[in-house]
Design a protein around this motif. Structure first.
Motif, PDB file in Angstrom:
ATOM      1  N   UNK A  75      -0.142  11.090  14.564  1.00  0.00           N
ATOM      2  CA  UNK A  75       0.689  10.197  13.757  1.00  0.00           C
ATOM      3  C   UNK A  75       0.849   8.882  14.504  1.00  0.00           C
ATOM      4  N   UNK A  76       0.944   7.793  13.748  1.00  0.00           N
ATOM      5  CA  UNK A  76       1.122   6.464  14.327  1.00  0.00           C
ATOM      6  C   UNK A  76       2.290   5.795  13.623  1.00  0.00           C
ATOM      7  N   UNK A  77       3.138   5.141  14.393  1.00  0.00           N
ATOM      8  CA  UNK A  77       4.352   4.540  13.847  1.00  0.00           C
ATOM      9  C   UNK A  77       4.107   3.114  13.361  1.00  0.00           C
ATOM     10  N   UNK A  78       4.493   2.865  12.139  1.00  0.00           N
ATOM     11  CA  UNK A  78       4.445   1.517  11.555  1.00  0.00           C
ATOM     12  C   UNK A  78       5.763   0.818  11.892  1.00  0.00           C
ATOM     13  N   UNK A  79       5.924   0.455  13.144  1.00  0.00           N
ATOM     14  CA  UNK A  79       7.198  -0.112  13.605  1.00  0.00           C
ATOM     15  C   UNK A  79       7.515  -1.443  12.951  1.00  0.00           C
ATOM     16  N   UNK A  80       6.464  -2.205  12.598  1.00  0.00           N
ATOM     17  CA  UNK A  80       6.683  -3.504  11.957  1.00  0.00           C
ATOM     18  C   UNK A  80       6.938  -3.366  10.461  1.00  0.00           C
ATOM     19  N   UNK A  81       6.898  -2.134   9.935  1.00  0.00           N
ATOM     20  CA  UNK A  81       7.184  -1.840   8.531  1.00  0.00           C
ATOM     21  C   UNK A  81       6.278  -2.639   7.589  1.00  0.00           C
ATOM     22  N   UNK A  82       4.975  -2.564   7.847  1.00  0.00           N
ATOM     23  CA  UNK A  82       4.006  -3.229   6.985  1.00  0.00           C
ATOM     24  C   UNK A  82       3.780  -2.464   5.694  1.00  0.00           C
ATOM     25  N   UNK A  83       4.080  -1.175   5.690  1.00  0.00           N
ATOM     26  CA  UNK A  83       3.758  -0.320   4.558  1.00  0.00           C
ATOM     27  C   UNK A  83       2.479   0.435   4.833  1.00  0.00           C
ATOM     28  N   UNK A  84       2.351   1.627   4.287  1.00  0.00           N
ATOM     29  CA  UNK A  84       1.216   2.500   4.618  1.00  0.00           C
ATOM     30  C   UNK A  84      -0.122   1.837   4.334  1.00  0.00           C
ATOM     31  N   UNK A  85      -0.311   1.288   3.141  1.00  0.00           N
ATOM     32  CA  UNK A  85      -1.610   0.728   2.772  1.00  0.00           C
ATOM     33  C   UNK A  85      -1.981  -0.464   3.645  1.00  0.00           C
ATOM     34  N   UNK A  86      -1.031  -1.381   3.843  1.00  0.00           N
ATOM     35  CA  UNK A  86      -1.323  -2.560   4.663  1.00  0.00           C
ATOM     36  C   UNK A  86      -1.536  -2.172   6.118  1.00  0.00           C
ATOM     37  N   UNK A  87      -0.746  -1.199   6.588  1.00  0.00           N
ATOM     38  CA  UNK A  87      -0.889  -0.732   7.971  1.00  0.00           C
ATOM     39  C   UNK A  87      -2.282  -0.149   8.184  1.00  0.00           C
ATOM     40  N   UNK A  88      -2.770   0.649   7.242  1.00  0.00           N
ATOM     41  CA  UNK A  88      -4.113   1.220   7.364  1.00  0.00           C
ATOM     42  C   UNK A  88      -5.188   0.152   7.213  1.00  0.00           C
ATOM     43  N   UNK A  89      -4.923  -0.837   6.374  1.00  0.00           N
ATOM     44  CA  UNK A  89      -5.912  -1.912   6.197  1.00  0.00           C
ATOM     45  C   UNK A  89      -6.101  -2.704   7.484  1.00  0.00           C
TER      46      UNK A  89
END
Length: 698
Positions: free
Chosen positions: A579-593
């Protein structure tokens, strides 16, 4: 309160804080005792200041350095104590006695010895500092490098020299208490003799055969060694002392090269922190020395970091230069525009190539070579949670970085939630917390968060040890701990218990015994096995030291939580859920992009509410929906499993060396042709066999 005082004073322990307080209070007490006057009180206060000063020096306390910055350095402290002793004698009505004048003369002479003593110490250290420092280079057979001066003469030399006044101080105090001047004269005489003897003992080490050769001789010997060894592939590195891990990760790869390897460092601090290796190492702090070094046989130079000092090697046109980095991730550092100065950029897999194409920073696709990650060979593939053992989850966050970007690390916003979520999981898991070694070095908030997370894990570990539901095999743990002690003792013997006297001596004697090196490598593997057996397989653990290593933690874990860093890319080699934390809260789709390495990960918000999905994948591998995606991502990021990465790496080195050789031969041919054309074009040139006014015939 004590912990707060320790942090504010920047001392290492309560004992160190107490010593600092006693030393600071001791000097006002000395003044009061001198004014009263009281010989006994003065002696007691003097003893406290002497002992506290010595203790702080022996511990290398930060406070000692701070005192010198505020005009309260070592010499000043000793001088004040001596002046107060003279004041005490005056208050005792001894100002007309011979011991009073003898004490003043003694202290004046004593400080007169400080200048030559300091000058000799400085001169010895300067003359014994080599223009280059080396390991695994047989320089001692080429030039004479004498033994270092005895450590007792140079270690903490200023402190030792100043403490010689102790005999005079004691003698004068006894005279003041007994009215017998003999004690004072004896003490004064002993102090002067000792001070003179210390200075005299240093003199031989600044002249004659006790000094190393000059820089020109040493550099000539290095060039002679280079001509004999004929290195072909160089690992070049420059950086801060904390970045030694970046070169250490490449040592094993350098040892496995088919070509003759050489490591060139630019900072002595890196050499001191470099792990043992069988590869020859040359540390060249001076840019001019490096640029004048004979590297004519080198064909490939590998760079693990983008730093300014790389220019001193990049300027050599006969070498092909390659950026290999110190990890593979989606951070901006992985697509630094500086990378276009290299002939080639080597990435682990296709992802690295695509990353440069998307970034469009000037690195051509033709200059990118996929070589895998040789360092990942020790990472074992996942075969599910072993029967009878609860799952282990590794939390390995990266550090806060050089800016305050919230996406740098999960520690600040999500770290405590992650650990609390794991500790409170419905199905028990074991938590291993291994933070980045830089954590908290720049940000006080990150340091505080790290300390809170550590406290959470340690508290949960203590509770689990006390829980009767988690039974410990005391006999097995005792055996493992005994095995750890045995292995550590053996490694200490093999590694050598005595340190080299100084840089020159370390350069002369720094040859690694290959048999011992191999045995230490084997023992470290055995140490790792014993370490994990030395406590319960269910016991939570905070791991902050160099051992066990990160990859060892990978191998005992069944899943990992981390941040955007090379740690994630490396863990993907195991095929385990992560698991990887999206600490900047980009959102799942944008974070993966934006981050290739998370495309097969469970994405966590700062609340860590999604941890259940990760734990479900561990508990039921058959129902793991992302297992196939992880295997595909592994090939994309790290390249194919076959051929082995080290074989791919060696092949890339050979091919680039051939390119360098073709380039150099082409340059020689072009230069020769240009010289011939120039000779034909110049007026007044004569054909073969022509002389002034005559033709020579056979």
């Amino acid at each position: 309160m004590i912990s707060t005082a320790i942090r504010v004073a920047r001392v290492g322990s309560a004992a160190e804080l107490a010593a600092a307080a006693l030393m600071m209070l001791g000097f006002p007490c000395l003044m009061l005792a001198a004014l009263l006057p009281s010989v006994a009180a003065f002696a007691a206060a003097a003893a406290v200041t002497y002992l506290a000063d010595h203790y702080l020096h022996r511990r290398g306390s930060y406070l000692i350095n701070r005192l010198s910055k505020v005009r309260a350095g070592l010499s000043i402290r000793f001088l004040i104590r001596q002046l107060l002793l003279v004041l005490l004698l005056a208050r005792l009505d001894l100002s007309d006695s011979m011991v009073f004048y003898a004490a003043i003369a003694c202290f004046l002479a004593f400080y007169g010895f400080q200048a030559p003593h300091g000058a000799l110490i400085t001169l010895i250290r300067m003359r014994r500092k080599m223009p280059v420092a080396m390991r695994n280079v047989d320089l001692g057979s080429r030039i004479r490098i004498p033994d270092a001066p005895p450590r007792r003469l140079l270690a903490r030399s200023a402190e030792k020299m100043l403490h010689l006044d102790l005999v005079a101080v004691v003698g004068v105090l006894v005279s003041g208490a007994t009215d017998n001047d003999l004690y004072g004269f004896v003490g004064i005489g002993v102090t002067i003799v000792l001070a003179f003897g210390y200075v005299a003992a240093l003199v031989p080490f600044v002249r004659g055969r006790k000094t190393p050769p000059n820089a020109e001789t040493v550099l000539a010997a290095v060039d002679e060694w280079l001509q004999d060894y004929r290195p072909e592939t160089v690992l070049y590195f420059s950086g801060s002392k904390d970045s030694a891990y970046q070169v250490n990760m490449w040592l094993e790869t350098m040892e496995q090269l088919d070509t003759k390897p050489l490591i060139i460092l630019r900072e002595r601090a890196i050499l001191e922190r470099m792990a043992p290796t069988t590869v020859p190492v040359i540390c060249v702090p001076g840019g001019v020395h490096l640029m004048n070094m004979d590297l004519s046989t080198v064909r490939v130079a590998l760079y693990a970091a983008n730093v300014g000092k790389n220019i001193h090697m990049l300027r050599v046109p006969t070498i092909k230069h390659v950026f290999i980095g110190h990890g593979d991730s989606d951070k901006l550092a992985s697509v630094n525009p500086f990378s276009k100065v290299y002939d080639e950029v080597w990435t682990a897999g296709r992802a690295g190539r695509d990353r440069y194409a998307i970034a469009d920073v000037g690195v051509r696709d033709d200059d990118i070579v996929e070589v895998g990650r040789p360092q990942l060979a020790p990472i074992q593939p996942w075969r599910g949670v072993p029967e009878g053992r609860i799952p282990t989850v590794l939390y390995a966050p990266t550090w806060e970085g050089w800016d305050d970007n919230p996406g740098n690390t999960s520690i600040l916003l999500a770290g405590e939630n992650i650990v609390k979520g794991l500790l409170a999981a419905d199905q028990p898991v074991r938590v291993l917390y291994k933070p980045h070694p830089f954590t908290g070095t720049r940000s006080a908030e990150a340091k505080a968060a790290h300390q809170r997370i550590t406290a959470l894990v340690e508290k949960a570990a203590a509770e689990r040890v006390a829980d009767p539901g988690f039974a410990a095999d005391a006999a097995a743990q005792s055996t493992a701990k005994a095995e750890l002690a045995r292995i550590e003792a053996r490694i200490a013997v093999l590694s050598g218990s005595s340190e080299a006297g100084d840089e020159a001596e370390a350069t002369r004697d720094g040859m690694v015994d290959t048999a011992k090196h191999a045995e230490v490598a084997r023992l470290r593997g055995e140490w790792n096995d014993a370490y994990w057996l030395s406590f319960g397989a269910w016991e939570h653990r905070v791991i902050t030291g160099a051992e066990p290593r990160l990859y060892d933690c990978f191998n005992v874990s069944d899943a990992m939580v981390s941040d955007i860093s090379s740690v994630v890319s490396d863990f993907i080699a195991s095929g385990k859920p992560y698991a990887v934390t999206d600490s900047a809260e980009l959102g799942v789709e944008e974070f993966k992009r934006q981050n290739t390495a998370v495309r097969a990960a469970v994405i966590l918000s700062n609340s860590a509410a999604e941890l259940g999905e990760l734990l479900a994948s561990v508990a039921d591998p058959a129902g793991d929906a992302q297992a196939a995606d992880r295997q595909e991502l592994k090939r994309y990021l790290l390249g194919p499993d076959e051929p082995a990465s080290i074989d791919q790496f060696n092949s890339a080195v050979r091919e680039l060396a051939q390119k360098a050789e073709r380039r150099n031969l082409g340059q020689e041919a072009a230069t020769s042709a240009a010289a011939g054309e120039l000779a034909d074009a110049l007026p007044g040139q004569r054909g073969t066999g022509e002389t002034d006014g005559a033709t020579v015939t056979g």
